[in-house]
Design a protein around this motif. Structure first.
Motif, PDB file in Angstrom:
ATOM      1  N   GLU A  52       0.836  -1.198   0.000  1.00  0.00           N
ATOM      2  CA  GLU A  52       0.000   0.000   0.000  1.00  0.00           C
ATOM      3  C   GLU A  52       0.878   1.258   0.000  1.00  0.00           C
ATOM      4  O   GLU A  52       0.613   2.222  -0.716  1.00  0.00           O
ATOM      5  CB  GLU A  52      -0.925   0.002   1.225  1.00  0.00           C
ATOM      6  CG  GLU A  52      -1.972   1.093   1.104  1.00  0.00           C
ATOM      7  CD  GLU A  52      -2.853   1.217   2.338  1.00  0.00           C
ATOM      8  OE1 GLU A  52      -2.628   0.474   3.314  1.00  0.00           O
ATOM      9  OE2 GLU A  52      -3.748   2.078   2.312  1.00  0.00           O
TER      10      GLU A  52
ATOM     11  N   ARG B  64       2.202   1.732  -3.444  1.00  0.00           N
ATOM     12  CA  ARG B  64       1.124   2.067  -4.400  1.00  0.00           C
ATOM     13  C   ARG B  64       0.736   3.516  -4.239  1.00  0.00           C
ATOM     14  O   ARG B  64       0.551   4.253  -5.196  1.00  0.00           O
ATOM     15  CB  ARG B  64      -0.108   1.189  -4.142  1.00  0.00           C
ATOM     16  CG  ARG B  64       0.086  -0.287  -4.422  1.00  0.00           C
ATOM     17  CD  ARG B  64      -1.243  -1.028  -4.522  1.00  0.00           C
ATOM     18  NE  ARG B  64      -2.171  -0.797  -3.429  1.00  0.00           N
ATOM     19  CZ  ARG B  64      -2.324  -1.591  -2.361  1.00  0.00           C
ATOM     20  NH1 ARG B  64      -1.576  -2.667  -2.212  1.00  0.00           N
ATOM     21  NH2 ARG B  64      -3.226  -1.303  -1.446  1.00  0.00           N
ATOM     22  N   LYS B  65       0.631   3.925  -2.979  1.00  0.00           N
ATOM     23  CA  LYS B  65       0.092   5.248  -2.675  1.00  0.00           C
ATOM     24  C   LYS B  65       1.118   6.358  -2.925  1.00  0.00           C
ATOM     25  O   LYS B  65       0.797   7.391  -3.498  1.00  0.00           O
ATOM     26  CB  LYS B  65      -0.304   5.263  -1.201  1.00  0.00           C
ATOM     27  CG  LYS B  65      -1.520   6.116  -0.917  1.00  0.00           C
ATOM     28  CD  LYS B  65      -2.058   5.766   0.452  1.00  0.00           C
ATOM     29  CE  LYS B  65      -2.392   7.008   1.240  1.00  0.00           C
ATOM     30  NZ  LYS B  65      -2.795   6.682   2.610  1.00  0.00           N
ATOM     31  N   TYR B  66       2.358   6.128  -2.485  1.00  0.00           N
ATOM     32  CA  TYR B  66       3.331   7.237  -2.529  1.00  0.00           C
ATOM     33  C   TYR B  66       4.299   7.159  -3.699  1.00  0.00           C
ATOM     34  O   TYR B  66       4.796   8.169  -4.163  1.00  0.00           O
ATOM     35  CB  TYR B  66       4.114   7.300  -1.220  1.00  0.00           C
ATOM     36  CG  TYR B  66       3.218   7.592  -0.047  1.00  0.00           C
ATOM     37  CD1 TYR B  66       2.711   8.883   0.157  1.00  0.00           C
ATOM     38  CD2 TYR B  66       2.835   6.582   0.834  1.00  0.00           C
ATOM     39  CE1 TYR B  66       1.865   9.160   1.219  1.00  0.00           C
ATOM     40  CE2 TYR B  66       1.996   6.848   1.905  1.00  0.00           C
ATOM     41  CZ  TYR B  66       1.515   8.135   2.096  1.00  0.00           C
ATOM     42  OH  TYR B  66       0.680   8.395   3.136  1.00  0.00           O
TER      43      TYR B  66
ATOM     44  N   LEU C 113       1.484   5.735  -7.323  1.00  0.00           N
ATOM     45  CA  LEU C 113       0.196   6.430  -7.487  1.00  0.00           C
ATOM     46  C   LEU C 113      -0.759   5.604  -8.349  1.00  0.00           C
ATOM     47  O   LEU C 113      -1.332   6.101  -9.315  1.00  0.00           O
ATOM     48  CB  LEU C 113       0.411   7.820  -8.115  1.00  0.00           C
ATOM     49  CG  LEU C 113       1.479   8.704  -7.453  1.00  0.00           C
ATOM     50  CD1 LEU C 113       1.764   9.933  -8.282  1.00  0.00           C
ATOM     51  CD2 LEU C 113       1.028   9.114  -6.050  1.00  0.00           C
TER      52      LEU C 113
END
Ligand code: ZN
Length: 505
Positions: A104, A107-109, A112
């Protein structure tokens, strides 16, 4: 399923990412040859798209090494995979290793991207790699911090797309043994097509658990381990190959798994990697450290003399320690040296041997007893294939309390011309390197300077390792001599000669 665990060595890729390590192409090929002697199953030779040098070393290793799979790393993008495929064109057994982060946090930082898109890209990457080779490995980067249900989906999808090996990296060294083993069991239980792929593990040592995590994963059913010689690698390093292999061998009763590794090559491999990378092995390092088989306490010594197994769980010879350490001296001839080099497991060309013999004689003049370690140090230097564009003819140094350190050097150029220069410096070594800079016209910025005694004793040879920066690139150099000032000058020149050779090309 066989009982063999596949040993995937990533010394040349992840290991080379160690801060302070810098290997040129010839040095990487040397290590690859030794890894082939050690009989690893897979050599990860580099990350071809990352630099032209990496591309070239992967393709040279692919061309030369036989009997071992050669792997090239690629992100899950076409450009990377195309480059890896091209570098591996001449390999007997090419493998493309595709990776994409799945946790996560990543994926998030970093990426994206949403979960669906990650799966889509992973599948696309594996399919693209399969167009070139059958042997495709996929790594969900930061797998140990990825939600297990999502990891299961990713693994199932990439196996469906044709990945034959699925690697579960503990990229940041966050896992602990029970947790990591549970991930492996979870995948075995819930990924429907898991039988079609090999489960691999790849652990980092940030908590000192890389080997323990790898072994826990093997117990839980992993069939491939990714590791490095001496455990070198980014930050705190990777799982150490020699420790994993010897743990499985010594505790076969518990693991019931074997490897194809020729364990008698472990010490030679460890020393070669340490010499070429300049990353020293700590004395108390398991298996390959200098003290690993040294018994200090009287009670232990007494026990070992009466019955070895009282305090020794492994035989030193099994990992490649030779019983006799004292070998040669001033009066030893060509044949004695040749025989000993062979016994130590090295192969030299005729010209390499002649240079090694010359160096041996030079050292034997100053040093009474020549040990195996001395011979290995000489061979390490002679096998570097660095052209002697600048050679040290002579040097003089003057320094002491209340004087300004001064150095003078005379270098011999390839056309036989001699160049003399003298200068002052902040210390003797500084003055020496400045005088060399003046003579070569290649000013290097000293980044790292390391000195080590090859063996014990006052007449021990000193091995000097330097890293210099020239035009933004870090180049390593090394040399041995009974005189540490001379070794320093020669190590510095060794690095400068590498730079000069690149400029001639
Ligand atoms: Zn890694």
């Amino acid at each position: 399923m066989t009982n063999n665990i596949i040993i995937f060595d990533t010394t040349l890729r992840d290991g080379e990412q160690s801060p302070g390590a810098s290997l040129d192409i010839n040095e990487k090929v040397q290590i690859a040859r030794q890894l082939a002697l050690l009989n690893v199953d897979v050599i990860e030779a580099g990350f071809p798209v990352s630099s032209p040098g990496d591309f070239e070393s992967v393709s040279r290793i692919a061309q030369e090494i036989r009997g071992v799979s050669v792997s090239g790393l690629a992100r899950a993008v076409e450009k990377d995979i195309d480059s890896a495929a091209k570098a591996l064109e001449k390999a007997e057994k090419p493998r493309i290793h595709v990776f994409l982060a799945t946790s996560e946090i990543h994926r998030k930082y970093k990426l994206l991207k949403a979960k669906e898109e990650i799966i889509h890209l992973a599948v696309k990457g594996v399919r693209h790699a399969r167009k070139y080779v059958d042997d495709v490995e996929f790594s969900p980067e930061d797998a140990s911090r990825t939600e297990l249900d999502f990891l299961i989906q990713v693994v199932e999808a990439v196996i469906g797309a044709g990945a034959r090996t699925v690697n579960i990296p503990d990229t940041v060294g966050y896992a602990v043994p029970d947790h990591y083993a549970a991930i492996i069991r979870g995948l075995k239980e819930h990924v429907k097509n898991i039988g079609k792929a090999i489960i691999s593990v790849h652990c980092h040592n940030d908590l000192g658990l890389a080997v323990a995590n790898s072994l826990a994963a093997i117990k839980a059913g992993a069939q491939q381990v990714e590791c490095t010689i001496n455990g070198i690698g980014e930050r705190a390093g990777n799982a150490a190959l020699e420790e994993i292999v010897m743990a499985m061998k010594t505790r076969h009763d518990f693991y019931q798994r074997s490897t194809r590794i020729v364990t008698r090559e472990l010490i030679a491999t460890s020393r070669l990697v340490s010499t070429l990378t300049g990353l020293r092995v700590q004395r108390n390092k398991a298996i390959v450290g200098e003290n690993a088989f040294a018994h200090q306490s009287g009670v232990h010594q007494d026990g070992v003399i009466k019955e070895r197994t009282t305090y020794e769980i492994m035989k030193p010879e099994d990992v490649g320690y030779l019983k006799t350490r004292l070998v040669l001296g001033k009066l030893s001839g060509r044949n004695a040296l040749k025989t000993r080099i062979k016994e130590l497991g090295y192969e030299l060309s005729d010209s390499e041997f002649e240079r090694a013999f010359e160096e041996f004689k030079h050292i034997a003049d100053k040093k009474k007893e020549i040990f195996d370690e001395d011979i290995e140090a000489i061979i390490g230097i002679e096998k570097m294939e660095v052209p002697h564009i600048f050679q040290l003819e002579s040097l003089s140094i003057s320094y002491g309390p209340n004087t300004v350190p001064t150095a003078g050097v005379r270098l011999k150029l390839q056309d036989g011309r001699l160049v003399d220069n003298a200068t002052i410096g902040d210390g003797p070594i500084d003055a020496l390197f400045k005088a060399i800079d003046l003579s070569t016209g290649i000013p290097g910025k000293l980044q790292d300077y390391n000195i080590r005694a090859v063996t014990s004793g006052k007449d021990a040879m000193g091995e000097v390792f330097v890293n210099i920066e020239v035009d933004g690139k870090t180049i390593g150099g090394r040399a041995v001599s009974t005189d540490i000032i001379e070794a320093s000058a020669k190590a510095y020149l060794n690095a400068v000669n590498k730079v000069a050779a690149m400029k001639v090309k």
